[in-house]
Design a protein around this motif. Structure first.
Motif, mmCIF file in Angstrom:
data_model
loop_
_atom_site.group_PDB
_atom_site.id
_atom_site.type_symbol
_atom_site.label_atom_id
_atom_site.label_comp_id
_atom_site.label_asym_id
_atom_site.label_seq_id
_atom_site.Cartn_x
_atom_site.Cartn_y
_atom_site.Cartn_z
ATOM 1 N N UNK A 160 0.829 -1.205 0.000
ATOM 2 C CA UNK A 160 0.000 0.000 0.000
ATOM 3 C C UNK A 160 0.865 1.256 0.000
ATOM 4 N N UNK A 161 1.971 1.226 0.736
ATOM 5 C CA UNK A 161 2.899 2.365 0.749
ATOM 6 C C UNK A 161 3.483 2.591 -0.640
ATOM 7 N N UNK A 162 3.837 1.513 -1.326
ATOM 8 C CA UNK A 162 4.398 1.620 -2.683
ATOM 9 C C UNK A 162 3.392 2.228 -3.644
ATOM 10 N N UNK A 163 2.157 1.738 -3.611
ATOM 11 C CA UNK A 163 1.142 2.239 -4.536
ATOM 12 C C UNK A 163 0.798 3.701 -4.237
ATOM 13 N N UNK A 164 0.693 4.039 -2.950
ATOM 14 C CA UNK A 164 0.384 5.425 -2.585
ATOM 15 C C UNK A 164 1.487 6.384 -2.973
ATOM 16 N N UNK A 165 2.732 5.974 -2.772
ATOM 17 C CA UNK A 165 3.861 6.839 -3.129
ATOM 18 C C UNK A 165 3.995 6.955 -4.646
ATOM 19 N N UNK A 166 3.722 5.858 -5.353
ATOM 20 C CA UNK A 166 3.747 5.919 -6.818
ATOM 21 C C UNK A 166 2.720 6.901 -7.354
ATOM 22 N N UNK A 167 1.506 6.882 -6.773
ATOM 23 C CA UNK A 167 0.463 7.830 -7.191
ATOM 24 C C UNK A 167 0.881 9.260 -6.869
ATOM 25 N N UNK A 168 1.453 9.475 -5.684
ATOM 26 C CA UNK A 168 1.899 10.819 -5.304
ATOM 27 C C UNK A 168 2.993 11.315 -6.248
ATOM 28 N N UNK A 169 3.879 10.419 -6.679
ATOM 29 C CA UNK A 169 4.932 10.791 -7.624
ATOM 30 C C UNK A 169 4.332 11.212 -8.963
ATOM 31 N N UNK A 170 3.334 10.461 -9.432
ATOM 32 C CA UNK A 170 2.679 10.808 -10.692
ATOM 33 C C UNK A 170 1.989 12.159 -10.601
ATOM 34 N N UNK A 171 1.363 12.435 -9.460
ATOM 35 C CA UNK A 171 0.691 13.722 -9.275
ATOM 36 C C UNK A 171 1.705 14.863 -9.212
ATOM 37 N N UNK A 172 2.850 14.614 -8.560
ATOM 38 C CA UNK A 172 3.886 15.647 -8.487
ATOM 39 C C UNK A 172 4.442 15.957 -9.876
ATOM 40 N N UNK A 173 4.677 14.924 -10.673
ATOM 41 C CA UNK A 173 5.157 15.134 -12.044
ATOM 42 C C UNK A 173 4.126 15.909 -12.852
ATOM 43 N N UNK A 174 2.857 15.559 -12.689
ATOM 44 C CA UNK A 174 1.784 16.258 -13.401
ATOM 45 C C UNK A 174 1.760 17.733 -13.031
ATOM 46 N N UNK A 175 1.846 18.011 -11.728
ATOM 47 C CA UNK A 175 1.803 19.400 -11.254
ATOM 48 C C UNK A 175 2.975 20.203 -11.805
ATOM 49 N N UNK A 176 4.170 19.594 -11.825
ATOM 50 C CA UNK A 176 5.354 20.314 -12.326
ATOM 51 C C UNK A 176 5.185 20.682 -13.792
ATOM 52 N N UNK A 177 4.810 19.709 -14.609
ATOM 53 C CA UNK A 177 4.678 19.973 -16.046
ATOM 54 C C UNK A 177 3.530 20.944 -16.332
ATOM 55 N N UNK A 178 2.431 20.806 -15.581
ATOM 56 C CA UNK A 178 1.306 21.719 -15.789
ATOM 57 C C UNK A 178 1.696 23.144 -15.455
ATOM 58 N N UNK A 179 2.461 23.328 -14.368
ATOM 59 C CA UNK A 179 2.896 24.671 -13.968
ATOM 60 C C UNK A 179 3.927 25.227 -14.950
ATOM 61 N N UNK A 180 4.863 24.367 -15.403
ATOM 62 C CA UNK A 180 5.962 24.831 -16.260
ATOM 63 C C UNK A 180 5.514 25.114 -17.682
ATOM 64 N N UNK A 181 4.523 24.352 -18.182
ATOM 65 C CA UNK A 181 4.135 24.484 -19.585
ATOM 66 C C UNK A 181 2.752 25.082 -19.794
ATOM 67 N N UNK A 182 1.938 25.077 -18.751
ATOM 68 C CA UNK A 182 0.571 25.570 -18.891
ATOM 69 C C UNK A 182 -0.359 24.585 -19.574
ATOM 70 N N UNK A 183 0.116 23.349 -19.805
ATOM 71 C CA UNK A 183 -0.720 22.333 -20.451
ATOM 72 C C UNK A 183 -1.751 21.801 -19.464
ATOM 73 N N UNK A 184 -2.740 21.103 -19.993
ATOM 74 C CA UNK A 184 -3.804 20.534 -19.165
ATOM 75 C C UNK A 184 -3.233 19.485 -18.211
ATOM 76 N N UNK A 185 -3.471 19.660 -16.924
ATOM 77 C CA UNK A 185 -2.974 18.712 -15.925
ATOM 78 C C UNK A 185 -3.568 17.322 -16.152
ATOM 79 N N UNK A 186 -4.846 17.272 -16.542
ATOM 80 C CA UNK A 186 -5.486 15.976 -16.752
ATOM 81 C C UNK A 186 -4.844 15.227 -17.912
ATOM 82 N N UNK A 187 -4.555 15.933 -19.004
ATOM 83 C CA UNK A 187 -3.920 15.290 -20.152
ATOM 84 C C UNK A 187 -2.515 14.802 -19.799
#
Length: 302
Positions: free
Chosen positions: A215-242
């Protein structure tokens, strides 16, 4: 970055005997530097060899630092206490690559100290990196047994807990320097978060089991994906969902090259959960209480 006595060679234990684990670790730690030297000799570092060497040594410093922080959680998860013997070697190697990173940066700028100082002052990511390096130097110079005795165990432990914010500064420096493509910084940050989550389990008294680790692995993996999404969305202005949907490319296209940092973090954690099942010591049967022995009579039978 708690470490061991400095009076022995990297490939020997405290008694001066050859230790295969330490020798193997030492050889692996030398390989990135040796490969970098080979690339330089073979002119394989591109059009800006010094700049590439600066980037490579910095990346390896952070990789080794994250591995250093993995020693204590892995020792618990794998029930492998011998890992503690390589922690100092790893920590000092992370410092060595970081110092090499700074030295190569100075060479790249021709040791023009005025230019170097002005570059550091006007570039925020360099200020962050210098702060992380100063912290690593402080930990490295106080990592000896002699310094532990001088500072006292409690003060030494308190000082070396700074390795966690130092690692965060280093990872932040890496992400800022990487600008748009932050795949590697996000991966290292996700692994760092996984290690912190393992420490959280220990701090909260949650027993290590396949379920808690998975459960720790899956939760941390999801948090990592969300962090990557947030970084790219902030840096490029692209859709976070996409951007987040790119994490499903591995399923849609069935292409292993589509694995994102969040996937790798989850896979590493799940592998450790499986290894914990394999390494977990069997429960020993409770010992029976021994009854006190009856005194032997010396009298003749009646």
């Amino acid at each position: 970055m708690a470490l061991v006595d400095e009076s022995y060679w990297p490939w020997t234990d405290r008694k001066g005997r050859f230790d295969a684990l330490r020798a193997g670790c030492f050889a692996l730690l030398l390989m990135p530097a040796a490969y970098l030297a080979y690339q330089a000799f073979a002119h394989q570092l591109g059009s800006k060899p010094w700049t590439q060497a600066v980037h490579d040594t910095g990346t390896w410093s952070l990789r080794i630092l994250v591995i250093t922080l993995a020693v204590t959680p892995l020792r618990r998860i794998l029930d492998w206490n011998r890992l503690i013997g390589i922690r100092r070697m790893l920590g000092l190697s992370a410092l060595a690559y970081a110092l090499g990173h700074l030295t190569l940066y100075c060479i790249d700028l021709g040791f023009d100290w005025g230019l170097i100082a002005s570059e550091i002052v006007k570039r925020f990511y360099l200020i962050v990196g210098i702060m992380a390096l100063i912290g690593l130097v402080a930990l490295g110079t106080t990592s000896t047994d002699g310094m532990i005795r001088r500072l006292g165990s409690a003060r030494w432990q308190q000082l070396h807990r700074l390795v966690y914010p130092i690692a965060m500064l280093g990872l932040f420096h890496f992400a800022l320097q990487s600008k748009i493509d932050v795949t590697q910084p996000v991966l290292l940050a996700g692994l760092f978060a996984l290690l912190m989550a393992y420490r959280g389990l220990n701090r909260l008294g949650i027993p290590l089991s396949f379920a808690s680790l998975a459960l720790t692995a899956l939760g941390t993996g999801l948090a990592t994906a969300l962090a990557e999404t947030a970084w790219y969305a902030f840096a490029t202005g692209a859709s976070a969902w996409l951007i987040f949907q790119a994490n499903a490319d591995i399923i849609v296209y069935q292409d292993w090259t589509a694995l994102r940092p969040g996937h790798w973090v989850a896979l590493v954690g799940l592998c450790l959960a499986l290894l914990h099942l394999w390494r977990k010591p069997a429960q020993r049967p409770a010992r029976r209480e021994r009854r006190p022995a009856q005194p032997v009579s010396t009298a003749a039978p009646g």
